[in-house]
Design a protein around this motif. Sequence first.
Motif, short mmCIF file in Angstrom:
data_model
loop_
_atom_site.label_atom_id
_atom_site.label_comp_id
_atom_site.label_asym_id
_atom_site.label_seq_id
_atom_site.Cartn_x
_atom_site.Cartn_y
_atom_site.Cartn_z
N ARG A 142 -7.31 0.37 -9.13
CA ARG A 142 -7.40 1.23 -7.95
C ARG A 142 -7.86 0.32 -6.81
O ARG A 142 -9.01 -0.12 -6.81
CB ARG A 142 -8.41 2.35 -8.18
CG ARG A 142 -8.06 3.30 -9.28
CD ARG A 142 -9.21 4.29 -9.46
NE ARG A 142 -9.14 4.98 -10.71
CZ ARG A 142 -8.53 6.15 -10.89
NH1 ARG A 142 -7.96 6.75 -9.88
NH2 ARG A 142 -8.52 6.71 -12.08
N ASP A 196 -6.27 3.21 -12.66
CA ASP A 196 -5.63 4.52 -12.62
C ASP A 196 -5.08 4.87 -14.00
O ASP A 196 -5.25 4.11 -14.96
CB ASP A 196 -4.56 4.58 -11.53
CG ASP A 196 -3.37 3.64 -11.77
OD1 ASP A 196 -3.16 3.19 -12.92
OD2 ASP A 196 -2.65 3.38 -10.80
N ARG A 247 4.14 3.55 -4.57
CA ARG A 247 3.49 4.20 -5.72
C ARG A 247 3.92 3.52 -7.01
O ARG A 247 3.14 3.31 -7.91
CB ARG A 247 3.84 5.68 -5.77
CG ARG A 247 3.25 6.46 -4.63
CD ARG A 247 2.88 7.86 -5.12
NE ARG A 247 2.41 8.66 -4.02
CZ ARG A 247 1.14 8.69 -3.64
NH1 ARG A 247 0.26 7.98 -4.25
NH2 ARG A 247 0.77 9.44 -2.64
N THR A 248 5.19 3.21 -7.12
CA THR A 248 5.73 2.48 -8.27
C THR A 248 6.48 1.28 -7.72
O THR A 248 7.63 1.39 -7.29
CB THR A 248 6.69 3.37 -9.09
OG1 THR A 248 5.99 4.56 -9.46
CG2 THR A 248 7.16 2.65 -10.34
N ARG A 276 0.81 -1.23 0.00
CA ARG A 276 0.00 0.00 0.00
C ARG A 276 0.84 1.27 0.00
O ARG A 276 0.35 2.34 -0.31
CB ARG A 276 -0.95 -0.01 1.19
CG ARG A 276 -0.25 0.20 2.51
CD ARG A 276 -1.21 0.19 3.65
NE ARG A 276 -1.05 -1.05 4.37
CZ ARG A 276 -1.59 -1.29 5.53
NH1 ARG A 276 -2.37 -0.44 6.09
NH2 ARG A 276 -1.37 -2.43 6.14
#
Length: 163
Positions: free
Chosen positions: A114, A108, A39-40, A36
């Motif tokens: 998502r 996304d 981001r990448t 979680r």
Amino acid sequence: MSRARHPVRFARQRTLGRDLHWWLTRTGLDLLPVGRFLRTPPAQLVIDDGRYRAAVTAGAPDRRPVFTGVDGAKVTWADGGREVVDAILLATGYRPDLGYLAPLGALDARGHPRHREGISLTHSALAYVGLEWQRSLSSNSLRGVGRDAARIARRLAAHLASS
């Protein structure tokens, strides 16, 4: 035959006399729910005792763009050529193609679902299992997908019971 999005990155199978999976389990890194926060997500490594690296270096399997069709034991290549093959294995480097969820707003801008730890953020009864870094390092592996699937099943059952 193989196809890769980027060069294969290898991790040693054994470290300090133990299998890497042993270390991941013993240290808890295999379970750490860091997905979680990413981001990448980093590229997954191929855990190797040296045989895979040697095979790739030697050009085996031969690397080609993906075939465009299959008819029985024959594959059709982009240039129209056809070839009989013994087996087709679609596994290493697999990424889900979830484009059909885009009209629902479930993806996304990069085409990734998502979600939070596998539970959709856009549709209450939609969930995912087997995604890279869904919850942890092992989420898209045989070591972790069952654990994530059980967690998702409990959450979906609770959602259905409250509906």
